[in-house]
Design a protein around this motif. Structure first.
Motif, PDB file in Angstrom:
ATOM      1  N   ALA A  46       2.009  -1.308 -33.112  1.00  0.00           N
ATOM      2  CA  ALA A  46       2.880  -0.127 -33.061  1.00  0.00           C
ATOM      3  C   ALA A  46       4.004  -0.327 -32.050  1.00  0.00           C
ATOM      4  O   ALA A  46       5.172  -0.022 -32.335  1.00  0.00           O
ATOM      5  CB  ALA A  46       2.051   1.106 -32.711  1.00  0.00           C
ATOM      6  N   LYS A  47       3.674  -0.850 -30.882  1.00  0.00           N
ATOM      7  CA  LYS A  47       4.665  -1.053 -29.820  1.00  0.00           C
ATOM      8  C   LYS A  47       5.773  -1.999 -30.281  1.00  0.00           C
ATOM      9  O   LYS A  47       6.962  -1.692 -30.156  1.00  0.00           O
ATOM     10  CB  LYS A  47       3.981  -1.608 -28.577  1.00  0.00           C
ATOM     11  N   ILE A  48       5.401  -3.139 -30.826  1.00  0.00           N
ATOM     12  CA  ILE A  48       6.388  -4.148 -31.220  1.00  0.00           C
ATOM     13  C   ILE A  48       7.217  -3.673 -32.405  1.00  0.00           C
ATOM     14  O   ILE A  48       8.438  -3.858 -32.437  1.00  0.00           O
ATOM     15  CB  ILE A  48       5.704  -5.505 -31.490  1.00  0.00           C
ATOM     16  N   TYR A  49       6.584  -3.028 -33.386  1.00  0.00           N
ATOM     17  CA  TYR A  49       7.350  -2.544 -34.532  1.00  0.00           C
ATOM     18  C   TYR A  49       8.333  -1.453 -34.114  1.00  0.00           C
ATOM     19  O   TYR A  49       9.439  -1.379 -34.641  1.00  0.00           O
ATOM     20  CB  TYR A  49       6.427  -2.069 -35.653  1.00  0.00           C
ATOM     21  N   LYS A  50       7.938  -0.613 -33.147  1.00  0.00           N
ATOM     22  CA  LYS A  50       8.864   0.415 -32.650  1.00  0.00           C
ATOM     23  C   LYS A  50      10.019  -0.228 -31.894  1.00  0.00           C
ATOM     24  O   LYS A  50      11.183   0.122 -32.098  1.00  0.00           O
ATOM     25  CB  LYS A  50       8.131   1.412 -31.744  1.00  0.00           C
ATOM     26  N   GLU A  51       9.705  -1.168 -31.007  1.00  0.00           N
ATOM     27  CA  GLU A  51      10.737  -1.832 -30.205  1.00  0.00           C
ATOM     28  C   GLU A  51      11.739  -2.595 -31.063  1.00  0.00           C
ATOM     29  O   GLU A  51      12.933  -2.607 -30.777  1.00  0.00           O
ATOM     30  CB  GLU A  51      10.092  -2.807 -29.209  1.00  0.00           C
ATOM     31  N   GLN A  52      11.264  -3.239 -32.120  1.00  0.00           N
ATOM     32  CA  GLN A  52      12.130  -4.071 -32.947  1.00  0.00           C
ATOM     33  C   GLN A  52      12.601  -3.367 -34.211  1.00  0.00           C
ATOM     34  O   GLN A  52      13.197  -3.998 -35.083  1.00  0.00           O
ATOM     35  CB  GLN A  52      11.416  -5.381 -33.288  1.00  0.00           C
ATOM     36  N   ILE A 111       6.335 -10.120 -37.255  1.00  0.00           N
ATOM     37  CA  ILE A 111       7.049 -10.047 -35.985  1.00  0.00           C
ATOM     38  C   ILE A 111       6.114  -9.875 -34.794  1.00  0.00           C
ATOM     39  O   ILE A 111       6.530 -10.055 -33.665  1.00  0.00           O
ATOM     40  CB  ILE A 111       8.109  -8.923 -36.001  1.00  0.00           C
ATOM     41  N   VAL A 112       4.871  -9.546 -35.012  1.00  0.00           N
ATOM     42  CA  VAL A 112       3.947  -9.312 -33.899  1.00  0.00           C
ATOM     43  C   VAL A 112       3.319 -10.619 -33.441  1.00  0.00           C
ATOM     44  O   VAL A 112       3.404 -10.987 -32.279  1.00  0.00           O
ATOM     45  CB  VAL A 112       2.858  -8.285 -34.278  1.00  0.00           C
ATOM     46  N   ASP A 113       2.672 -11.337 -34.316  1.00  0.00           N
ATOM     47  CA  ASP A 113       1.998 -12.594 -33.974  1.00  0.00           C
ATOM     48  C   ASP A 113       2.157 -13.565 -35.146  1.00  0.00           C
ATOM     49  O   ASP A 113       1.237 -13.729 -35.956  1.00  0.00           O
ATOM     50  CB  ASP A 113       0.522 -12.335 -33.670  1.00  0.00           C
ATOM     51  N   PRO A 114       3.331 -14.206 -35.245  1.00  0.00           N
ATOM     52  CA  PRO A 114       3.577 -15.106 -36.383  1.00  0.00           C
ATOM     53  C   PRO A 114       2.547 -16.211 -36.542  1.00  0.00           C
ATOM     54  O   PRO A 114       2.330 -16.697 -37.645  1.00  0.00           O
ATOM     55  CB  PRO A 114       4.971 -15.683 -36.087  1.00  0.00           C
ATOM     56  N   GLU A 121       2.292   5.743 -50.966  1.00  0.00           N
ATOM     57  CA  GLU A 121       1.729   6.816 -50.150  1.00  0.00           C
ATOM     58  C   GLU A 121       0.648   6.270 -49.208  1.00  0.00           C
ATOM     59  O   GLU A 121       0.597   6.629 -48.033  1.00  0.00           O
ATOM     60  CB  GLU A 121       1.140   7.915 -51.042  1.00  0.00           C
ATOM     61  N   GLU A 122      -0.197   5.391 -49.718  1.00  0.00           N
ATOM     62  CA  GLU A 122      -1.250   4.807 -48.891  1.00  0.00           C
ATOM     63  C   GLU A 122      -0.660   3.912 -47.803  1.00  0.00           C
ATOM     64  O   GLU A 122      -1.107   3.938 -46.655  1.00  0.00           O
ATOM     65  CB  GLU A 122      -2.236   4.027 -49.761  1.00  0.00           C
ATOM     66  N   LEU A 123       0.362   3.134 -48.157  1.00  0.00           N
ATOM     67  CA  LEU A 123       0.997   2.263 -47.172  1.00  0.00           C
ATOM     68  C   LEU A 123       1.691   3.080 -46.091  1.00  0.00           C
ATOM     69  O   LEU A 123       1.617   2.749 -44.905  1.00  0.00           O
ATOM     70  CB  LEU A 123       1.991   1.320 -47.857  1.00  0.00           C
ATOM     71  N   LYS A 124       2.343   4.153 -46.490  1.00  0.00           N
ATOM     72  CA  LYS A 124       2.986   5.029 -45.500  1.00  0.00           C
ATOM     73  C   LYS A 124       1.939   5.717 -44.634  1.00  0.00           C
ATOM     74  O   LYS A 124       2.165   5.964 -43.446  1.00  0.00           O
ATOM     75  CB  LYS A 124       3.891   6.040 -46.203  1.00  0.00           C
ATOM     76  N   GLY A 125       0.782   6.009 -45.201  1.00  0.00           N
ATOM     77  CA  GLY A 125      -0.315   6.556 -44.426  1.00  0.00           C
ATOM     78  C   GLY A 125      -0.818   5.562 -43.392  1.00  0.00           C
ATOM     79  O   GLY A 125      -1.077   5.926 -42.237  1.00  0.00           O
ATOM     80  N   LEU A 126      -0.936   4.303 -43.784  1.00  0.00           N
ATOM     81  CA  LEU A 126      -1.324   3.253 -42.829  1.00  0.00           C
ATOM     82  C   LEU A 126      -0.316   3.144 -41.703  1.00  0.00           C
ATOM     83  O   LEU A 126      -0.675   3.046 -40.527  1.00  0.00           O
ATOM     84  CB  LEU A 126      -1.440   1.901 -43.540  1.00  0.00           C
ATOM     85  N   GLU A 127       0.946   3.171 -42.067  1.00  0.00           N
ATOM     86  CA  GLU A 127       2.009   3.101 -41.070  1.00  0.00           C
ATOM     87  C   GLU A 127       1.929   4.286 -40.106  1.00  0.00           C
ATOM     88  O   GLU A 127       1.992   4.125 -38.883  1.00  0.00           O
ATOM     89  CB  GLU A 127       3.364   3.072 -41.762  1.00  0.00           C
ATOM     90  N   ALA A 128       1.728   5.477 -40.649  1.00  0.00           N
ATOM     91  CA  ALA A 128       1.610   6.684 -39.813  1.00  0.00           C
ATOM     92  C   ALA A 128       0.397   6.587 -38.888  1.00  0.00           C
ATOM     93  O   ALA A 128       0.477   6.962 -37.702  1.00  0.00           O
ATOM     94  CB  ALA A 128       1.502   7.926 -40.701  1.00  0.00           C
ATOM     95  N   TYR A 129      -0.699   6.062 -39.400  1.00  0.00           N
ATOM     96  CA  TYR A 129      -1.900   5.892 -38.572  1.00  0.00           C
ATOM     97  C   TYR A 129      -1.631   4.910 -37.429  1.00  0.00           C
ATOM     98  O   TYR A 129      -1.991   5.159 -36.280  1.00  0.00           O
ATOM     99  CB  TYR A 129      -3.078   5.412 -39.435  1.00  0.00           C
ATOM    100  N   ILE A 130      -1.011   3.802 -37.731  1.00  0.00           N
ATOM    101  CA  ILE A 130      -0.717   2.796 -36.712  1.00  0.00           C
ATOM    102  C   ILE A 130       0.200   3.387 -35.637  1.00  0.00           C
ATOM    103  O   ILE A 130      -0.059   3.248 -34.440  1.00  0.00           O
ATOM    104  CB  ILE A 130      -0.090   1.525 -37.343  1.00  0.00           C
TER     105      ILE A 130
END
Length: 131
Positions: free
Chosen positions: A76-82, A97-100, A119-128
């Motif tokens: 979550a931190k890295i995806y937000k930062e980048q 982008i997190v751990d290639p 919808e499920e993928l966006k749910g995963l993203e929201a959870y993360i």
């Protein structure tokens, strides 16, 4: 002769009635009122159920500990930062982008994540991101 036909008719009728009584009672479905609301999961709840269930994410990712893959906090931190796109990555269309170095391990799970709905993928993203 008439008595025999009458007797056969009565016996046949009695047997037919007995069979109907032996049929199991079928419960009628309960009516649904238009005012009743269905239970709806938030995107975060949907994401959590996928993360811990059919997504098989917990086999490599923990909330705050790096195991095989990075922790959810780190992702979550890295995806937000980048300004990364988690959904695009889970569809197999984005870069790691997190751990290639662990990308090859994650590629094996793309068969699961590519089969998930948007919808499920966006749910995963929201959870993360909620972690």
């Amino acid at each position: 002769m008439k008595k025999i036909i009458l007797l056969i008719s009565i016996v046949s009728l009695a047997i037919a009635c007995k069979k109907k009584e032996a049929e199991p009672f079928k419960k009628k479905p309960e009516p649904v009122s238009e005012g009743m609301q269905a239970t709806v999961k938030t995107p975060e709840e949907l994401g959590e159920s996928i993360f811990t269930g059919k997504g098989n994410c917990t086999s490599c990712h923990q909330i705050d500990t790096k195991t095989i893959g990075p922790s959810v906090h780190e992702i979550a931190k890295i995806y937000k930062e980048q300004n990364g796109d988690i959904v695009k990555f889970l569809k197999g269309e984005g870069e790691a982008i997190v751990d290639p170095s662990q990308f090859e391990v994650m590629k094996a799970n793309f068969a699961i994540t590519k089969a998930l709905s948007d919808e499920e993928l966006k749910g995963l993203e929201a959870y993360i991101y909620s972690k």
